[in-house]
Design a protein around this motif. Sequence first.
Motif, mmCIF file in Angstrom:
data_model
loop_
_atom_site.group_PDB
_atom_site.id
_atom_site.type_symbol
_atom_site.label_atom_id
_atom_site.label_comp_id
_atom_site.label_asym_id
_atom_site.label_seq_id
_atom_site.Cartn_x
_atom_site.Cartn_y
_atom_site.Cartn_z
ATOM 1 N N ARG A 13 58.963 -15.515 26.582
ATOM 2 C CA ARG A 13 58.506 -16.901 26.704
ATOM 3 C C ARG A 13 58.434 -17.611 25.365
ATOM 4 N NH1 ARG A 13 53.058 -17.161 30.079
ATOM 5 N NH2 ARG A 13 53.219 -19.342 29.349
ATOM 6 N N THR A 14 58.272 -16.869 24.290
ATOM 7 C CA THR A 14 58.099 -17.478 22.974
ATOM 8 C C THR A 14 59.347 -17.381 22.098
ATOM 9 O OG1 THR A 14 57.090 -15.404 22.235
ATOM 10 C CG2 THR A 14 55.603 -17.171 22.943
ATOM 11 N N GLY A 15 60.458 -16.924 22.676
ATOM 12 C CA GLY A 15 61.721 -16.959 21.945
ATOM 13 C C GLY A 15 62.044 -15.728 21.134
ATOM 14 N N PHE A 16 61.202 -14.693 21.197
ATOM 15 C CA PHE A 16 61.503 -13.474 20.447
ATOM 16 C C PHE A 16 62.479 -12.565 21.190
ATOM 17 C CE2 PHE A 16 57.526 -14.744 18.422
ATOM 18 C CZ PHE A 16 57.860 -14.599 17.088
ATOM 19 N N GLY A 17 62.583 -12.775 22.498
ATOM 20 C CA GLY A 17 63.557 -12.023 23.272
ATOM 21 C C GLY A 17 63.032 -10.703 23.787
ATOM 22 N N SER A 18 62.398 -9.932 22.927
ATOM 23 C CA SER A 18 61.883 -8.624 23.338
ATOM 24 C C SER A 18 60.671 -8.275 22.490
ATOM 25 C CB SER A 18 62.950 -7.542 23.176
ATOM 26 O OG SER A 18 63.197 -7.285 21.810
ATOM 27 N N SER A 19 59.884 -7.325 22.987
ATOM 28 C CA SER A 19 58.709 -6.895 22.235
ATOM 29 C C SER A 19 59.107 -6.187 20.945
ATOM 30 C CB SER A 19 57.845 -5.968 23.093
ATOM 31 O OG SER A 19 58.597 -4.834 23.516
ATOM 32 N N ALA A 20 60.308 -5.546 20.947
ATOM 33 C CA ALA A 20 60.770 -4.867 19.737
ATOM 34 C C ALA A 20 61.012 -5.867 18.616
ATOM 35 C CB ALA A 20 62.047 -4.077 20.032
ATOM 36 N N THR A 21 61.531 -7.043 18.953
ATOM 37 C CA THR A 21 61.752 -8.079 17.946
ATOM 38 C C THR A 21 60.428 -8.711 17.517
ATOM 39 O OG1 THR A 21 63.902 -8.559 18.932
ATOM 40 C CG2 THR A 21 62.993 -10.220 17.449
ATOM 41 N N LEU A 22 59.534 -8.875 18.463
ATOM 42 C CA LEU A 22 58.239 -9.512 18.175
ATOM 43 C C LEU A 22 57.368 -8.671 17.251
ATOM 44 C CD1 LEU A 22 55.831 -11.449 18.643
ATOM 45 C CD2 LEU A 22 55.400 -10.222 20.794
ATOM 46 N N ARG A 23 57.319 -7.373 17.472
ATOM 47 C CA ARG A 23 56.316 -6.531 16.823
ATOM 48 C C ARG A 23 56.284 -6.629 15.293
ATOM 49 N NH1 ARG A 23 57.101 -2.879 21.205
ATOM 50 N NH2 ARG A 23 58.807 -1.868 20.085
ATOM 51 N N PRO A 24 57.439 -6.527 14.585
ATOM 52 C CA PRO A 24 57.333 -6.575 13.113
ATOM 53 C C PRO A 24 56.816 -7.909 12.598
ATOM 54 C CG PRO A 24 59.637 -6.542 13.826
ATOM 55 C CD PRO A 24 58.802 -6.234 15.030
ATOM 56 N N HIS A 25 57.195 -9.013 13.243
ATOM 57 C CA HIS A 25 56.687 -10.329 12.825
ATOM 58 C C HIS A 25 55.182 -10.411 13.073
ATOM 59 C CE1 HIS A 25 60.728 -11.747 12.212
ATOM 60 N NE2 HIS A 25 61.055 -11.532 13.458
ATOM 61 N N PHE A 26 54.759 -9.929 14.238
ATOM 62 C CA PHE A 26 53.340 -10.002 14.591
ATOM 63 C C PHE A 26 52.508 -9.129 13.661
ATOM 64 C CE2 PHE A 26 49.558 -9.316 17.181
ATOM 65 C CZ PHE A 26 49.333 -10.596 17.673
#
Length: 317
Positions: free
Chosen positions: A286-299
């Motif tokens: 929903r936020t444009g990261f595509g997957s949790s794998a992509t989100l995690r390092p940024h978060f």
Amino acid sequence: MPVIAVLALDGLPGHHLTTPGLVFGTAAREHPGVAYDVRLCAVGGPGTVRLGPPAPAEAVLPYGLADAAEADVLLLPAHRDDGADPAPALLGTLRAAAARGARIGASGTGVLTLAATGLLDGRRATTAWRHTGELARRHPRVAVDPGGTLVADGPFRTSGGMFGGLDICLGLLAEDHGERITDRTRRELLSPLTVHAERVAETIDRTLADSGGLDATLQWLETSLHLPLTPARIAAHAGVSVSSLNRRFLARTGLSAPRYLLGLRLQRVRDLLERTDDPVEAIAARTGFGSSATLRPHFARLTGTTPRAYRARHRRG
């Protein structure tokens, strides 16, 4: 004399091949005591390399991978990327270089090839904006910086590569010979007319940004975080070029457009984690990261924790 090996693969733009020689050659010509041996190495062995856009052509290179075996610096420019595994000989050359303490720089799609060695696992790296998602998907252990500007982590330097790795080359020069020589080399390479034109453009963009010229685009971003928002797409919405877009964002927000967008997305992630029970995977989509794998390092860089741990600590209600 330090040896710099430029590892050329088919499809690299011509200016990516010539930029290292231009930077280090200019520094050596203008400053006694500065000397480099720049070797253009065809990955398939000495011979012809096919150049890519904007000017497809062929270049005959006098060196091969063997000539990079003892190089002090290895540079891996952008090249055609079809998703295939890189040649084992190339991966072996890069791993051996890292093992002996050589510095390694990669730009654009060259970063995807460098990541295939595993050398960037657990490290920060960047690439051209349009390839950051691919880098994160293929190599989830790499902490992908979406900004596209120079990232140095240990012996590795990565960048977006729009200017043929110019920022990497100048950064290496600064490490070797200091900022004074690097600044003089940069001024020698950049036309005063170009600098003047950029200053005029910055003044215009600052005026437009301050007068509300970005309001519609900023509001649109707030409602479009789920979309694949490239700089080109944002610039098209604002009706300006990508370079002008970033100048206006800097003038208005203090951040480039990609950095501002990343901040919006991460703030939305935090909000959804706090007030909903949606799965992390769904929130990432929903936020444009595509997957949790992509989100995690940024978060993790923002909060120092994982999305699930953050939710457990900050869940509302």
